[in-house]
Enzyme design. Sequence first.
Site, mmCIF file in Angstrom:
data_model
loop_
_atom_site.group_PDB
_atom_site.id
_atom_site.type_symbol
_atom_site.label_atom_id
_atom_site.label_comp_id
_atom_site.label_asym_id
_atom_site.label_seq_id
_atom_site.Cartn_x
_atom_site.Cartn_y
_atom_site.Cartn_z
ATOM 1 N N CYS A 1 60.250 -108.392 -59.931
ATOM 2 C CA CYS A 1 59.984 -106.948 -59.805
ATOM 3 C C CYS A 1 59.873 -106.254 -61.165
ATOM 4 O O CYS A 1 59.390 -105.128 -61.250
ATOM 5 C CB CYS A 1 61.083 -106.293 -58.975
ATOM 6 N N HIS B 1 61.899 -98.811 -60.001
ATOM 7 C CA HIS B 1 61.512 -99.838 -59.026
ATOM 8 C C HIS B 1 61.952 -99.363 -57.643
ATOM 9 O O HIS B 1 63.095 -98.943 -57.442
ATOM 10 C CB HIS B 1 62.201 -101.155 -59.401
ATOM 11 N N ASN C 1 59.776 -102.348 -50.761
ATOM 12 C CA ASN C 1 59.865 -102.979 -52.076
ATOM 13 C C ASN C 1 58.642 -103.884 -52.265
ATOM 14 O O ASN C 1 58.551 -104.935 -51.638
ATOM 15 C CB ASN C 1 61.167 -103.785 -52.147
HETATM 16 O O1 UT7 Z 1 63.813 -106.102 -56.011
HETATM 17 C C1 UT7 Z 1 65.148 -106.430 -55.899
HETATM 18 C C2 UT7 Z 1 65.377 -106.930 -54.516
HETATM 19 N N1 UT7 Z 1 66.576 -106.687 -53.838
HETATM 20 C C3 UT7 Z 1 67.232 -105.516 -53.668
HETATM 21 O O2 UT7 Z 1 66.972 -104.513 -54.250
HETATM 22 C C4 UT7 Z 1 68.327 -105.543 -52.653
HETATM 23 C C5 UT7 Z 1 69.561 -104.807 -53.087
HETATM 24 N N2 UT7 Z 1 70.507 -104.713 -51.961
HETATM 25 C C6 UT7 Z 1 70.341 -103.838 -50.955
HETATM 26 O O3 UT7 Z 1 69.402 -103.055 -50.958
HETATM 27 C C7 UT7 Z 1 71.397 -103.802 -49.863
HETATM 28 O O4 UT7 Z 1 72.457 -104.633 -50.229
HETATM 29 C C8 UT7 Z 1 70.832 -104.230 -48.473
HETATM 30 C C9 UT7 Z 1 69.873 -103.189 -47.951
HETATM 31 C C10 UT7 Z 1 70.117 -105.585 -48.595
HETATM 32 C C11 UT7 Z 1 71.964 -104.373 -47.476
HETATM 33 O O5 UT7 Z 1 72.648 -103.141 -47.328
HETATM 34 P P1 UT7 Z 1 74.227 -103.088 -47.198
HETATM 35 O O6 UT7 Z 1 74.613 -101.705 -46.947
HETATM 36 O O7 UT7 Z 1 74.785 -103.773 -48.430
HETATM 37 O O8 UT7 Z 1 74.477 -103.927 -45.881
HETATM 38 P P2 UT7 Z 1 75.309 -105.291 -45.715
HETATM 39 O O9 UT7 Z 1 74.551 -106.420 -46.332
HETATM 40 O O10 UT7 Z 1 76.707 -105.031 -46.199
HETATM 41 O O11 UT7 Z 1 75.320 -105.477 -44.163
HETATM 42 C C12 UT7 Z 1 76.055 -104.601 -43.331
HETATM 43 C C13 UT7 Z 1 75.888 -105.066 -41.914
HETATM 44 C C14 UT7 Z 1 76.188 -106.543 -41.683
HETATM 45 O O12 UT7 Z 1 76.818 -106.647 -40.446
HETATM 46 P P3 UT7 Z 1 78.425 -106.873 -40.373
HETATM 47 O O13 UT7 Z 1 78.656 -108.168 -41.119
HETATM 48 O O14 UT7 Z 1 79.010 -105.692 -41.080
HETATM 49 O O15 UT7 Z 1 78.692 -106.950 -38.929
HETATM 50 C C15 UT7 Z 1 74.823 -107.169 -41.577
HETATM 51 O O16 UT7 Z 1 74.808 -108.311 -40.769
HETATM 52 O O17 UT7 Z 1 74.526 -104.861 -41.491
HETATM 53 C C16 UT7 Z 1 74.031 -106.078 -40.907
HETATM 54 N N3 UT7 Z 1 72.613 -106.137 -41.174
HETATM 55 C C17 UT7 Z 1 71.669 -105.566 -40.396
HETATM 56 N N4 UT7 Z 1 71.787 -104.855 -39.263
HETATM 57 C C18 UT7 Z 1 70.654 -104.378 -38.706
HETATM 58 C C19 UT7 Z 1 71.966 -106.727 -42.243
HETATM 59 N N5 UT7 Z 1 70.658 -106.536 -42.117
HETATM 60 C C20 UT7 Z 1 70.449 -105.810 -40.995
HETATM 61 C C21 UT7 Z 1 69.289 -105.301 -40.376
HETATM 62 N N6 UT7 Z 1 69.442 -104.596 -39.226
HETATM 63 N N7 UT7 Z 1 68.053 -105.468 -40.869
#
Ligand code: UT7
Length: 322
Positions: free
Chosen positions: A110, A245, A275
Amino acid sequence: MSFSLIGTGSALPKTIQTNSDLTAFLDTSHDWILSRTGIESRHICIEESILDIALTASINALENAGIEPKDLDLIICPTLGGDTVTPSLACLVQEKLEATCPSFDISAACTGFIYGLDLADAYLSRDRNMKILIIAVDAMSKFIDWKDRSTAVLFGDGAGAAVVTAGTDLQSIHLTAVGNQHALCIPWPKGNHPGLIEKDLPLPYLNMDGAEVYRFAVAAICNDLRRVTRDAGIALEDLDFIIPHQANLRIIESAAKRLKLPMNKFVLRVKNQGNTSAASVPLVLDDLNRQGQLKPGMLIALTAFGGGLTTGACVLKWSKQA
Ligand code: UT7
């Protein structure tokens, strides 16, 4: 040394995939995606190849710069990969444009567009007459495991381009890399050698530790913006626009809060593009340029982070007349 951006271009594929569309095959919801990322929809290459969008963005940038493909001295293509491992995407764009200059891809995920600008600056320090096309393109839809809801909802496809030549826009630039395969990785396909196929090879799809990348991203935006404004001899508050970004609205909001900057300095397109990896920053830059929002003398910061892990930022003093 310094350069000026004399033209910009961009292209998005026709197919729009909304959050609701994703719920047809993923256990997710519009509300989860919107509240965690700020994304409502993204564009996906279905009808177009990666080369198609790369070419459209390149032609737009050349027209905006008022130059012909034959005038180009170099094509740099920041990308995770085109339709083929080889030829490079840059070579295929060169062929379609009927340009004759050296052409190659670079891999900085990115952050690729800002790595590309830095490379162009280095070439221009050798030959001030060069005209360089930087065409940042990614089709993340080809690298996603569409069964993985934690990553599939985040990305979109797009292309953003700029033509640069010797000039005075660049005020400061700073790049970093911290090798890290755990935080974000897309393994290559490993072929089918009989000695390998029985083993447990990683699938060639993106895998990511979202929380780790999130923390890294907020720190990267803050550190890099502080560094490039200091190197440019200006205050953060002097910036007219910051083009970050477009990975996640919450990342940008957290950085803005930490830097004590108002959100209206940050230009946002994440809602309808998701993204788009290397294309994310130049897509926004082209949009602002075409809307006539960039006036000569304006100070603009670009800041990006991504796989590698890489980061990069720069300060530009815009000189192109609308
Ligand atoms: O170019 C660089 C590329 N990458 C990035 O910029 C990514 C940077 N990271 C992020 O943007 C965030 O960490 C995410 C958007 C990927 C995730 O957000 P979060 O608030 O950190 O969520 P999490 O990973 O802590 O997940 C929370 C919950 C989990 O469930 P439990 O374990 O709490 O029951 C996940 O399983 O949300 C669940 N979950 C979803 N639920 C519905 C994860 N993905 C999804 C989804 N829909 N798509």
